[in-house]
Structures are given as structure tokens and as C-alpha cells.
Enzyme design. Structure first.
Site, PDB file in Angstrom:
ATOM      1  N   LEU A 261       0.823  -1.214   0.000  1.00 34.67           N
ATOM      2  CA  LEU A 261       0.000   0.000   0.000  1.00 34.67           C
ATOM      3  C   LEU A 261       0.854   1.260   0.000  1.00 34.67           C
ATOM      4  CD1 LEU A 261      -2.607  -1.189   2.681  1.00 34.67           C
ATOM      5  CD2 LEU A 261      -2.724  -1.444   0.173  1.00 34.67           C
TER       6      LEU A 261
ATOM      7  N   GLY B 215       2.192   6.826 -11.660  1.00 32.17           N
ATOM      8  CA  GLY B 215       2.797   7.466 -10.503  1.00 32.17           C
ATOM      9  C   GLY B 215       1.774   7.905  -9.464  1.00 32.17           C
TER      10      GLY B 215
ATOM     11  N   ARG C 293       2.615  -4.389   5.654  1.00 31.29           N
ATOM     12  CA  ARG C 293       3.333  -4.559   6.917  1.00 31.29           C
ATOM     13  C   ARG C 293       3.081  -3.412   7.876  1.00 31.29           C
ATOM     14  NH1 ARG C 293       9.453  -5.695   5.356  1.00 31.29           N
ATOM     15  NH2 ARG C 293       9.001  -3.902   4.016  1.00 31.29           N
TER      16      ARG C 293
ATOM     17  N   LYS D 285       6.008  -2.856 -20.192  1.00 29.87           N
ATOM     18  CA  LYS D 285       6.286  -1.817 -19.193  1.00 29.87           C
ATOM     19  C   LYS D 285       7.787  -1.541 -19.101  1.00 29.87           C
ATOM     20  CE  LYS D 285       5.330   1.033 -15.779  1.00 29.87           C
ATOM     21  NZ  LYS D 285       6.483   1.110 -14.906  1.00 29.87           N
TER      22      LYS D 285
ATOM     23  N   GLU E  88      10.884   6.262 -21.333  1.00 32.26           N
ATOM     24  CA  GLU E  88      10.766   7.338 -20.347  1.00 32.26           C
ATOM     25  C   GLU E  88      12.142   7.918 -20.003  1.00 32.26           C
ATOM     26  OE1 GLU E  88       9.899   6.869 -15.729  1.00 32.26           O
ATOM     27  OE2 GLU E  88       8.090   6.537 -16.912  1.00 32.26           O
ATOM     28  N   TYR E  89      13.136   7.040 -19.844  1.00 28.59           N
ATOM     29  CA  TYR E  89      14.501   7.499 -19.562  1.00 28.59           C
ATOM     30  C   TYR E  89      14.967   8.458 -20.649  1.00 28.59           C
ATOM     31  CZ  TYR E  89      15.586   3.997 -15.892  1.00 28.59           C
ATOM     32  OH  TYR E  89      15.636   3.256 -14.750  1.00 28.59           O
TER      33      TYR E  89
ATOM     34  N   ARG F 194       2.980   4.280  -2.384  1.00 28.07           N
ATOM     35  CA  ARG F 194       2.448   5.394  -3.184  1.00 28.07           C
ATOM     36  C   ARG F 194       1.561   4.914  -4.320  1.00 28.07           C
ATOM     37  NH1 ARG F 194       8.300   8.102  -3.383  1.00 28.07           N
ATOM     38  NH2 ARG F 194       8.607   6.061  -4.283  1.00 28.07           N
TER      39      ARG F 194
ATOM     40  N   ASN G  16       9.438   2.131 -19.728  1.00 29.30           N
ATOM     41  CA  ASN G  16      10.317   2.859 -18.823  1.00 29.30           C
ATOM     42  C   ASN G  16      11.633   3.234 -19.481  1.00 29.30           C
ATOM     43  OD1 ASN G  16       8.269   2.419 -16.997  1.00 29.30           O
ATOM     44  ND2 ASN G  16       9.625   1.790 -15.350  1.00 29.30           N
TER      45      ASN G  16
END
Length: 315
Positions: free
Chosen positions: A8, A123, A31, A173, A180-181, A10, A177
Site C-alpha cells: 500500500l 505514478g 506490513r 512496461k 521514459e529514460y 504510493r 520505462n
């Protein structure tokens, strides 16, 4: 639909909240008790253990993991696999390596369990704007999750889809990414060039504002650049050190294995690694070689001194 959520942070917390707000019964476990309590206040059902999570779900169960790739995900899968029953389904929404996802899907299938890998992008803004979801797995298993995808995505019929069989979601994915870089590096370099041209006294935030409408380089990343440039004091306080979470490296490795040239993504990854070097030897050697073969001058660096030791406690 009913779903168990493990992890749980971000992303996971935002996804659980969006699902609960969308009318799904969400059973959450993490946790940290405060994370569970926060989601319970938003309509989720809290569980204090993996056993409690499984008991709170009706068969056939679906459990979605949003955990760091590697050991944390492997540990959670071990905990769950011994508690779930044939017909139950696990979703890995973290940034796992697609090869791990292929292996896990095969192992789960032998036990009569479903396994779906979902690349998740969005995000911290995904909770309000929606998440981009790239699902990999058998069609009958991804179809079970359609109500969840429709709620998590920006709209019920956009921003999500099954992209292929087991492992395909995390593969897509991974490449996402890597792209994205490259995009982030291009924006960063471009604004650095603008900032260095002092004769024009350029307002970088205003330039970003102009580019946001009509320009071929407009994007959400540009929106984030503008926000950062408008808060220049906070930006100036940030150390020029950029982490990488692994997907860029995997993308470069995969490109090499496939014989595909990916110089932009590769250089963007190298820039991130370079940003974390505190005492780079390479440039020192370059300067030394120029001095030795051509007599070129070198700049001197003050010798580093170790910080003074604190006095030992004699208490």
C-alpha cells in the site's frame, strides 16, 4: 468486483483507494498498520496477515501485489501460493522482470492458480487521473480482471489492455520505462542548454508554458518540467543524483540480445549511473593522458580530507 491488495505504498495505496471509490470490495494488507488504517477510512477492508487476507476473500479469489520487484515479490508469492486454492488468481503489478513473470506464471499454472503480470504507469497522479495498465497473461485470466482495469484506467475503455501472454505486460512496461529514460534526458539536456545561454536571460518556466500548447514536444513530462522550473528554489536544492530502478538496464540488455540499436535509452541510463559517481576516475585519466602526451595543463583538485572522528564514548 472483490480484490485483495498487498502493498500500500504510493502506487498500491492510490490504486486501492481508486478501486474502493469505484465500488469494488477491496481487502488490503501491508506490513505497516497505519497504511491499512488509512485505506480502511476510505472504504477498504483491513487484514492483519496473509491468512486474514485470504479468509476475507470469497473464492475464486483475486489478489493484486504492488511490491518492489525481486525478493519482496517472491516472498509474498510464497506466502500466497500456500494459502490460495485452485482457480484463484494473483496479479503482479510491480516492475518485475518479464522473465520472472513467465517463470512464475508457469509455476502457478501447474498448481492450478492464475497469474497475470500488469505493467502499471501513472505514478502518484494515477489515483486521480487514472493508471495506464499493460496486462500479460492468458485471455481467460485477464478477462476476469476487466472490471478492475476499467476502474483503474483513465476511462473505462482507454488506457488499458491485454498486450500478450504471460510476461508480456512486464516486457511492455520495461520498454515503456526505457523510453521514459530517453524522454526525460532529452528534456533535461534541452533546458540545460537554454539555461546556459545567459545573454538572452531566458525564463525557462515560461518557455515550458509556451511549449505545452501546440508544440510537437508537449507532454505530461513537459508539464512536470514546468512545475519544477516554476519552483526554482526547490529545484536548486535537489542534488544532481538520479536513481534507476532496473527497467532501463533490462531494456538495454534486451535490445542487445535482440540486436537492436538503442543509443538514446542506453546513454540516458549511463547518465543516471554517472550522476551517482562521487569521485570519477575516468575524467582524471583523460586529463592525465592529455597532459602526458601533449603537455596540456591540468586543473588541481584540493585533496580530500576525512571528517574528524567523534570522540569515543567512555560512559
Amino acid at each position: 468486483m472483490e480484490i485483495g491488495m498487498v502493498g500500500l505504498g504510493r502506487m498500491g495505496g492510490g490504486m486501492a483507494a481508486r478501486l474502493a471509490a469505484g465500488g469494488h470490495r477491496v481487502v488490503v494488507y501491508a506490513r505497516r498498520a497505519e497504511q491499512i488504517a488509512a485505506l480502511v477510512r476510505e472504504g477498504a477492508v483491513g487484514a492483519d496477515s496473509f491468512d486474514g487476507l485470504v479468509r476475507a476473500l470469497a473464492a475464486p479469489r483475486a489478489v493484486w501485489l504492488m511490491l518492489p520487484a525481486g525478493a519482496a515479490t517472491d516472498a509474498a508469492l510464497r506466502e500466497l501460493s500456500g494459502r490460495l486454492a485452485p482457480g484463484d488468481l494473483v496479479v503482479d503489478g510491480g516492475n518485475s522482470n518479464y522473465r520472472d513473470s513467465q517463470r512464475r506464471a508457469a509455476e502457478f499454472a501447474r498448481a492450478g492458480l492464475g497469474y497475470v503480470d500488469v505493467g502499471v504507469s501513472g505514478g502518484i497522479w494515477g489515483r486521480t487521473e487514472g493508471y495506464s495498465l499493460m496486462a500479460g497473461g492468458r485471455i481467460e485470466e485477464t478477462d476476469r480482471l476487466r472490471p478492475l482495469f476499467a476502474t483503474l484506467a483513465p476511462t473505462p475503455d482507454s488506457g488499458w489492455g491485454r498486450v500478450g501472454g504471460p510476461g508480456a505486460g512486464h516486457f511492455v512496461k520495461m520498454v515503456h520505462n526505457g523510453i521514459e529514460y530517453g524522454l526525460m534526458e532529452a528534456y533535461a539536456e534541452g533546458f540545460a542548454v537554454l539555461d546556459a545561454k545567459k545573454e538572452f536571460d531566458l525564463d525557462l518556466a515560461d518557455i515550458a508554458r509556451i511549449w505545452q500548447r501546440g508544440s510537437v514536444v508537449r507532454s505530461w513530462l513537459l508539464d512536470l518540467c514546468r512545475a519544477a522550473l516554476e519552483d526554482r528554489g526547490t529545484l536548486d536544492a535537489i542534488a544532481p543524483r538520479v536513481a534507476d530502478s532496473g527497467e532501463g538496464r533490462w531494456t538495454v540488455d534486451e535490445a542487445m540480445d535482440l540486436g537492436i540499436s538503442a543509443p538514446v535509452i542506453t546513454l540516458a541510463l549511463e547518465r543516471r549511473i554517472r550522476s551517482r559517481e562521487t569521485d570519477p576516475l575516468a575524467e582524471k585519466l583523460l586529463a592525465a593522458m592529455r597532459q602526458r602526451f601533449g603537455g596540456h595543463a591540468v586543473a588541481s583538485e584540493a585533496p580530500r580530507r576525512d571528517p574528524p572522528r567523534e570522540a569515543e564514548s567512555r560512559g
